[in-house]
Write a protein that holds these residues in place. Structure first.
Motif, mmCIF file in Angstrom:
data_model
loop_
_atom_site.group_PDB
_atom_site.id
_atom_site.type_symbol
_atom_site.label_atom_id
_atom_site.label_comp_id
_atom_site.label_asym_id
_atom_site.label_seq_id
_atom_site.Cartn_x
_atom_site.Cartn_y
_atom_site.Cartn_z
ATOM 1 N N GLU A 58 28.252 27.935 58.988
ATOM 2 C CA GLU A 58 27.259 27.056 58.357
ATOM 3 C C GLU A 58 25.847 27.260 58.890
ATOM 4 O O GLU A 58 24.873 26.872 58.256
ATOM 5 C CB GLU A 58 27.661 25.588 58.460
ATOM 6 C CG GLU A 58 27.628 25.022 59.845
ATOM 7 C CD GLU A 58 28.003 23.557 59.895
ATOM 8 O OE1 GLU A 58 27.925 22.998 60.999
ATOM 9 O OE2 GLU A 58 28.371 22.980 58.862
ATOM 10 N N LEU A 59 25.716 27.904 60.034
ATOM 11 C CA LEU A 59 24.392 28.163 60.613
ATOM 12 C C LEU A 59 23.866 29.564 60.287
ATOM 13 O O LEU A 59 22.822 29.967 60.791
ATOM 14 C CB LEU A 59 24.436 27.958 62.127
ATOM 15 C CG LEU A 59 24.820 26.554 62.581
ATOM 16 C CD1 LEU A 59 24.898 26.480 64.099
ATOM 17 C CD2 LEU A 59 23.856 25.518 62.032
ATOM 18 N N TYR A 60 24.558 30.285 59.439
ATOM 19 C CA TYR A 60 24.191 31.668 59.135
ATOM 20 C C TYR A 60 22.721 31.820 58.771
ATOM 21 O O TYR A 60 22.033 32.698 59.285
ATOM 22 C CB TYR A 60 25.064 32.221 58.006
ATOM 23 C CG TYR A 60 24.609 33.593 57.574
ATOM 24 C CD1 TYR A 60 24.970 34.709 58.323
ATOM 25 C CD2 TYR A 60 23.776 33.769 56.480
ATOM 26 C CE1 TYR A 60 24.529 35.972 57.970
ATOM 27 C CE2 TYR A 60 23.324 35.029 56.115
ATOM 28 C CZ TYR A 60 23.699 36.117 56.867
ATOM 29 O OH TYR A 60 23.246 37.363 56.523
ATOM 30 N N PHE A 61 22.211 30.987 57.883
ATOM 31 C CA PHE A 61 20.841 31.126 57.401
ATOM 32 C C PHE A 61 19.793 30.617 58.398
ATOM 33 O O PHE A 61 18.603 30.711 58.143
ATOM 34 C CB PHE A 61 20.667 30.411 56.059
ATOM 35 C CG PHE A 61 21.441 31.062 54.948
ATOM 36 C CD1 PHE A 61 21.057 32.302 54.445
ATOM 37 C CD2 PHE A 61 22.565 30.457 54.410
ATOM 38 C CE1 PHE A 61 21.772 32.914 53.421
ATOM 39 C CE2 PHE A 61 23.287 31.055 53.384
ATOM 40 C CZ PHE A 61 22.885 32.286 52.896
ATOM 41 N N PHE A 62 20.236 30.095 59.529
ATOM 42 C CA PHE A 62 19.304 29.550 60.513
ATOM 43 C C PHE A 62 19.099 30.458 61.713
ATOM 44 O O PHE A 62 18.397 30.097 62.647
ATOM 45 C CB PHE A 62 19.785 28.170 60.981
ATOM 46 C CG PHE A 62 19.927 27.213 59.838
ATOM 47 C CD1 PHE A 62 18.825 26.574 59.313
ATOM 48 C CD2 PHE A 62 21.169 26.977 59.264
ATOM 49 C CE1 PHE A 62 18.943 25.714 58.242
ATOM 50 C CE2 PHE A 62 21.304 26.107 58.190
ATOM 51 C CZ PHE A 62 20.189 25.475 57.684
ATOM 52 N N THR A 63 19.685 31.648 61.679
ATOM 53 C CA THR A 63 19.484 32.585 62.781
ATOM 54 C C THR A 63 18.038 33.073 62.758
ATOM 55 O O THR A 63 17.411 33.159 61.701
ATOM 56 C CB THR A 63 20.445 33.784 62.682
ATOM 57 O OG1 THR A 63 20.218 34.456 61.456
ATOM 58 C CG2 THR A 63 21.886 33.352 62.806
ATOM 59 N N LEU A 64 17.507 33.388 63.909
ATOM 60 C CA LEU A 64 16.114 33.815 63.992
ATOM 61 C C LEU A 64 15.890 35.192 63.385
ATOM 62 O O LEU A 64 14.846 35.463 62.819
ATOM 63 C CB LEU A 64 15.650 33.818 65.446
ATOM 64 C CG LEU A 64 15.558 32.447 66.094
ATOM 65 C CD1 LEU A 64 15.180 32.594 67.566
ATOM 66 C CD2 LEU A 64 14.536 31.582 65.370
ATOM 67 N N ASN A 65 16.854 36.072 63.524
ATOM 68 C CA ASN A 65 16.703 37.443 63.050
ATOM 69 C C ASN A 65 17.899 37.867 62.222
ATOM 70 O O ASN A 65 18.717 38.663 62.667
ATOM 71 C CB ASN A 65 16.535 38.407 64.235
ATOM 72 C CG ASN A 65 15.278 38.138 65.004
ATOM 73 O OD1 ASN A 65 14.208 38.109 64.433
ATOM 74 N ND2 ASN A 65 15.411 37.917 66.301
ATOM 75 N N PRO A 66 18.011 37.371 60.972
ATOM 76 C CA PRO A 66 19.137 37.806 60.165
ATOM 77 C C PRO A 66 19.043 39.295 59.892
ATOM 78 O O PRO A 66 17.939 39.848 59.840
ATOM 79 C CB PRO A 66 19.000 36.999 58.870
ATOM 80 C CG PRO A 66 17.575 36.581 58.833
ATOM 81 C CD PRO A 66 17.106 36.505 60.256
#
Length: 84
Positions: A58-66
């Motif tokens: 659920e935090l996938y889109f909140f990573t600093l450097n996708p």
């Protein structure tokens, strides 16, 4: 890369249609289309639902450097280098 592009890239990576993603995430197809086109910004809970619908954390889109999509790596940006 904007969030809409990242959503579209991840959706395609999973082989999911916009309609299927909408159904899985409890949103309308037009909402998914607007997110991907950058016409509307998803809320935090929208991003969590989309990530979970795609089988991601659920935090996938909140990573600093996708990670960049493979096709974008190494492509010219259209910007001149400082030495030009």
């Amino acid at each position: 890369m904007n969030i809409g592009t990242l959503i579209k890239q991840k959706r395609r990576e999973h082989g999911v249609s916009q309609n299927e993603l909408a159904e899985r995430s409890g949103m309308s197809r037009s909402t998914i289309i607007n997110f991907e086109a950058g016409k509307r910004s998803p809320r935090v809970d929208d991003l969590q639902n989309i990530a979970l619908a795609l089988g991601e954390d659920e935090l996938y889109f909140f990573t600093l450097n996708p990670p960049l999509p493979p096709t974008a790596a190494g492509e010219p940006t259209g910007q001149k280098s400082p030495s030009e």
